[in-house]
Write an enzyme that holds these catalytic residues in place. Sequence first.
Site, PDB file in Angstrom:
ATOM      1  N   GLU A  94      -9.737 -11.569  -4.682  1.00 26.14           N
ATOM      2  CA  GLU A  94     -10.176 -10.355  -5.359  1.00 26.14           C
ATOM      3  C   GLU A  94      -9.981 -10.430  -6.865  1.00 26.14           C
ATOM      4  O   GLU A  94      -9.047 -11.054  -7.351  1.00 26.14           O
ATOM      5  CB  GLU A  94      -9.416  -9.148  -4.786  1.00 26.14           C
ATOM      6  N   CYS A 107      -8.367  -8.446 -14.181  1.00 23.18           N
ATOM      7  CA  CYS A 107      -7.182  -8.897 -13.454  1.00 23.18           C
ATOM      8  C   CYS A 107      -7.637  -9.987 -12.481  1.00 23.18           C
ATOM      9  O   CYS A 107      -8.444  -9.723 -11.592  1.00 23.18           O
ATOM     10  CB  CYS A 107      -6.598  -7.688 -12.726  1.00 23.18           C
ATOM     11  N   CYS A 114      -0.427 -15.570  -1.172  1.00 25.64           N
ATOM     12  CA  CYS A 114       0.739 -15.836  -2.012  1.00 25.64           C
ATOM     13  C   CYS A 114       1.871 -16.292  -1.117  1.00 25.64           C
ATOM     14  O   CYS A 114       2.004 -15.832   0.013  1.00 25.64           O
ATOM     15  CB  CYS A 114       1.152 -14.568  -2.759  1.00 25.64           C
ATOM     16  N   CYS A 118       7.063 -11.136  -1.503  1.00 24.58           N
ATOM     17  CA  CYS A 118       7.734  -9.948  -2.057  1.00 24.58           C
ATOM     18  C   CYS A 118       7.539  -8.801  -1.066  1.00 24.58           C
ATOM     19  O   CYS A 118       6.433  -8.579  -0.560  1.00 24.58           O
ATOM     20  CB  CYS A 118       7.167  -9.589  -3.424  1.00 24.58           C
ATOM     21  N   CYS A 121       4.653  -5.985  -1.579  1.00 25.95           N
ATOM     22  CA  CYS A 121       3.318  -6.396  -2.039  1.00 25.95           C
ATOM     23  C   CYS A 121       2.407  -6.713  -0.855  1.00 25.95           C
ATOM     24  O   CYS A 121       2.796  -7.455   0.052  1.00 25.95           O
ATOM     25  CB  CYS A 121       3.435  -7.620  -2.935  1.00 25.95           C
ATOM     26  N   CYS A 341      -2.332  -2.493  -8.223  1.00 29.69           N
ATOM     27  CA  CYS A 341      -1.386  -3.610  -8.110  1.00 29.69           C
ATOM     28  C   CYS A 341      -0.819  -3.692  -6.716  1.00 29.69           C
ATOM     29  O   CYS A 341      -0.390  -2.697  -6.145  1.00 29.69           O
ATOM     30  CB  CYS A 341      -0.203  -3.422  -9.039  1.00 29.69           C
TER      31      CYS A 341
HETATM   32  N1  SAH Z   1       2.762 -13.176  -8.705  1.00 28.99           N
HETATM   33  C1  SAH Z   1       2.678 -12.551  -9.991  1.00 28.99           C
HETATM   34  C2  SAH Z   1       1.425 -11.749 -10.242  1.00 28.99           C
HETATM   35  C3  SAH Z   1       0.903 -10.833  -9.149  1.00 28.99           C
HETATM   36  S1  SAH Z   1       1.285  -9.165  -8.949  1.00 28.99           S
HETATM   37  C4  SAH Z   1       3.884 -11.710 -10.230  1.00 28.99           C
HETATM   38  O1  SAH Z   1       4.692 -11.554  -9.312  1.00 28.99           O
HETATM   39  O2  SAH Z   1       4.091 -11.238 -11.348  1.00 28.99           O
HETATM   40  C5  SAH Z   1       1.112  -8.174 -10.343  1.00 28.99           C
HETATM   41  C6  SAH Z   1       2.209  -7.089 -10.378  1.00 28.99           C
HETATM   42  O3  SAH Z   1       2.046  -6.069  -9.371  1.00 28.99           O
HETATM   43  C7  SAH Z   1       3.585  -7.684 -10.147  1.00 28.99           C
HETATM   44  O4  SAH Z   1       4.509  -7.145 -11.040  1.00 28.99           O
HETATM   45  C8  SAH Z   1       3.876  -7.224  -8.735  1.00 28.99           C
HETATM   46  O5  SAH Z   1       5.233  -7.277  -8.463  1.00 28.99           O
HETATM   47  C9  SAH Z   1       3.295  -5.829  -8.738  1.00 28.99           C
HETATM   48  N2  SAH Z   1       3.116  -5.273  -7.408  1.00 28.99           N
HETATM   49  C10 SAH Z   1       2.951  -5.938  -6.246  1.00 28.99           C
HETATM   50  N3  SAH Z   1       2.816  -5.079  -5.226  1.00 28.99           N
HETATM   51  C11 SAH Z   1       2.898  -3.848  -5.730  1.00 28.99           C
HETATM   52  C12 SAH Z   1       2.799  -2.532  -5.163  1.00 28.99           C
HETATM   53  N4  SAH Z   1       2.563  -2.351  -3.876  1.00 28.99           N
HETATM   54  N5  SAH Z   1       2.901  -1.486  -5.999  1.00 28.99           N
HETATM   55  C13 SAH Z   1       3.105  -1.661  -7.322  1.00 28.99           C
HETATM   56  N6  SAH Z   1       3.185  -2.868  -7.909  1.00 28.99           N
HETATM   57  C14 SAH Z   1       3.092  -3.950  -7.125  1.00 28.99           C
END
Ligand code: SAH
Length: 364
Positions: A94, A107, A114, A118, A121, A341
């Site tokens: 995406e 973005c 991934c 986390c 996410c 995000c």
């Molecule tokens: N892998 C990279 C980039 C991808 S995510 C990283 O970890 O930075 C981009 C941002 O969105 C990151 O800060 C991630 O932690 C955040 N993010 C992921 N899931 C989310 C969610 N459900 N709500 C808010 N932010 C989220």
Amino acid sequence: MVTEKQNLLDLDLEGLRNYFRSIGEKPFRATQLVKWIYQQGVSDFYQMSNISKGLHAALAQHCEIKTPEIALEHASGDGTHKWLLRLADGNCIETVFIPENDRGTLCISSQVGCSLNCSFCSTAKQGFNRNLTTAEIIGQVWLAAKQLNHFQHDKRAITNIVFMGMGEPLLNYEAVSRAISLLLDDNAFGLSRRRVTVSTSGVVPVLAQLAEEHDVALAVSLHAADDELRNELVPINKKYNIATLLAACKAYLGERPRDRITVEYAMIDGVNDSLAHAKSLIRVLEGIPSKVNLIPFNPFPNSDYRRSSDQAIRSFQDRLMGAGIMTTIRRTRGDDIAAACGQLAGQVKDKTRRSERVRMVEVR
Ligand code: SAH
């Protein structure tokens, strides 16, 4: 013998020069070609008018300019666009465009899925399949630019790029690095270095390499200021803890005295959003030139987490601001099309079979 065509989107300017040398062409052709592709949006070799007839034919025979395909496009009521892009192997990724008054941010994804898992996410729940190629990364930008008529206007639609889509960019460094070169190169997209942001969950050794080889803005997904909580939210913390990560951030800024790190902090109700958490955050950021971006947690199906209340987010912000830390709250955009995000899920052929394990846990 059938040889595969060289996808020119896989090469940065230096790579393209070498390629031209290898086929007995003058290396300055590389600059001409890069300008056609990334400044004019031209992918048909025959339209490249300063290139000789002979070279047109050779390029058409041996090379291609191939991006992923658009599988779906969603436009949100707030102007956000999301594209689901299909790769040659059937995987989907995406890409999201977020217009604002004075800029347009794209973005982009760096991996199919991934591997970092986390806990908050949704990309993580899809598991991991593979790294994207440079062509698949820069191809997202080229394709979005085409869709947004970026090449037709002096006022360019895409002004900023953030590596905040699916995947961890620093776990796919070589391909991401070539894409960064193309984003910054004046002959290609020509974005200024402050307008390209790499976001990482903290792959510390690669951070040092990035610092050495590129001049881009850095965002770090911190989300917690103590190791116990961060181990849970961002498991790579078990390998590179907060102190190690923040030392690496400081080193990153070493050569860039006027820059600041963006600290990303998802606000999750009852998990990391109390004033005590704000205080710990203030403590760990002491001495690190940074600004904090609070991201109201974006819910997705089958997640137990909830978004912090507006009140909690504002109090958290006030506390940080009171300590002199510039703090913004990310406006949630593209919510209605699951483009916010952590909501990017694509369609991943999951090699880790994590998505299957997640489903099994759910049915139990
Ligand atoms: N892998 C990279 C980039 C991808 S995510 C990283 O970890 O930075 C981009 C941002 O969105 C990151 O800060 C991630 O932690 C955040 N993010 C992921 N899931 C989310 C969610 N459900 N709500 C808010 N932010 C989220």
